[in-house]
Design an enzyme around this catalytic site. Structure first.
Site, PDB file in Angstrom:
ATOM      1  N   HIS A   1      64.372 -25.437 -49.252  1.00 25.76           N
ATOM      2  CA  HIS A   1      63.446 -26.523 -48.920  1.00 25.76           C
ATOM      3  C   HIS A   1      64.131 -27.577 -48.058  1.00 25.76           C
ATOM      4  CE1 HIS A   1      60.565 -24.664 -51.465  1.00 25.76           C
ATOM      5  NE2 HIS A   1      61.201 -24.947 -52.584  1.00 25.76           N
TER       6      HIS A   1
ATOM      7  N   THR B   1      38.455 -38.968 -44.007  1.00 27.97           N
ATOM      8  CA  THR B   1      38.813 -37.596 -44.374  1.00 27.97           C
ATOM      9  C   THR B   1      40.278 -37.449 -44.759  1.00 27.97           C
ATOM     10  OG1 THR B   1      39.411 -37.020 -42.107  1.00 27.97           O
ATOM     11  CG2 THR B   1      37.099 -36.613 -42.787  1.00 27.97           C
TER      12      THR B   1
ATOM     13  N   HIS C   1      58.429 -29.204 -52.431  1.00 27.93           N
ATOM     14  CA  HIS C   1      58.889 -28.366 -51.319  1.00 27.93           C
ATOM     15  C   HIS C   1      59.147 -29.125 -50.032  1.00 27.93           C
ATOM     16  CE1 HIS C   1      57.021 -24.484 -53.192  1.00 27.93           C
ATOM     17  NE2 HIS C   1      57.647 -25.238 -54.081  1.00 27.93           N
TER      18      HIS C   1
ATOM     19  N   ASP D   1      41.850 -47.329 -43.622  1.00 26.28           N
ATOM     20  CA  ASP D   1      40.859 -47.864 -42.697  1.00 26.28           C
ATOM     21  C   ASP D   1      39.605 -48.146 -43.508  1.00 26.28           C
ATOM     22  OD1 ASP D   1      39.513 -45.430 -43.046  1.00 26.28           O
ATOM     23  OD2 ASP D   1      39.517 -44.903 -40.915  1.00 26.28           O
TER      24      ASP D   1
ATOM     25  N   CYS E   1      41.847 -42.622 -45.166  1.00 22.08           N
ATOM     26  CA  CYS E   1      40.763 -42.838 -44.200  1.00 22.08           C
ATOM     27  C   CYS E   1      39.584 -42.012 -44.696  1.00 22.08           C
ATOM     28  CB  CYS E   1      41.182 -42.500 -42.771  1.00 22.08           C
ATOM     29  SG  CYS E   1      41.495 -40.765 -42.415  1.00 22.08           S
TER      30      CYS E   1
END
Length: 142
Positions: free
Chosen positions: A133, A66, A97, A7, A64
């Site tokens: 995993h 954050t 993992h 964004d 974005c």
């Protein structure tokens, strides 16, 4: 092929990641956005996720402000395992993992130097294929 999306809060960092990909001759498809003008991050998360779901791209990178919102949006899509990473240890661990197929970054959280190192780690770390995993990934997919 690597799918890229961001964004407005991730646009500038995406440009730095494009430089890295081009310097390392790594193929990518840029799904936008194309400026710092405000846009809605779920649109770009969906485009990148769809490219992975369809098999057009193997991995994705979403950015974005954050990294939180765009990773939440991506993780709503079947088969997408987006991991928000702020350091190389997390990028390595999520590939080994979780077999994460999308890296999420915060353009206002990590600087370009660290972001490129995180991208490098994410793209160059293989899934461990350990039974424990894979079992956990299967549980997530259920």
């Amino acid at each position: 092929m690597i799918a890229l999306g961001c964004d407005h809060g991730g646009y500038e960092l995406k440009q730095e990641i494009i430089k890295y990909l081009e310097e390392h001759h790594l193929p990518y498809k840029d799904f936008g956005c194309d400026s710092t003008e405000a846009v809605d991050y779920p649109v770009y998360a969906r485009k990148v996720g769809k490219a992975i779901q369809d098999g057009a791209c193997d991995k994705g990178i979403l950015i974005c402000g954050t990294g939180i919102g765009i990773s939440i949006a991506a993780n709503k899509m079947k088969g997408i395992r987006a991991a928000l990473c702020t350091d190389c240890f997390c990028a390595e661990a999520t590939r080994e993992h979780n077999d994460a197929n999308v890296l999420a970054l915060g353009g206002r959280v990590v600087g370009p130097g660290l972001a490129v190192k995180i991208v490098d780690t994410f793209l160059n770390t293989e899934f461990s294929h350990a039974e424990r995993h894979q079992k956990r990934i299967d549980l997530i997919e259920e």
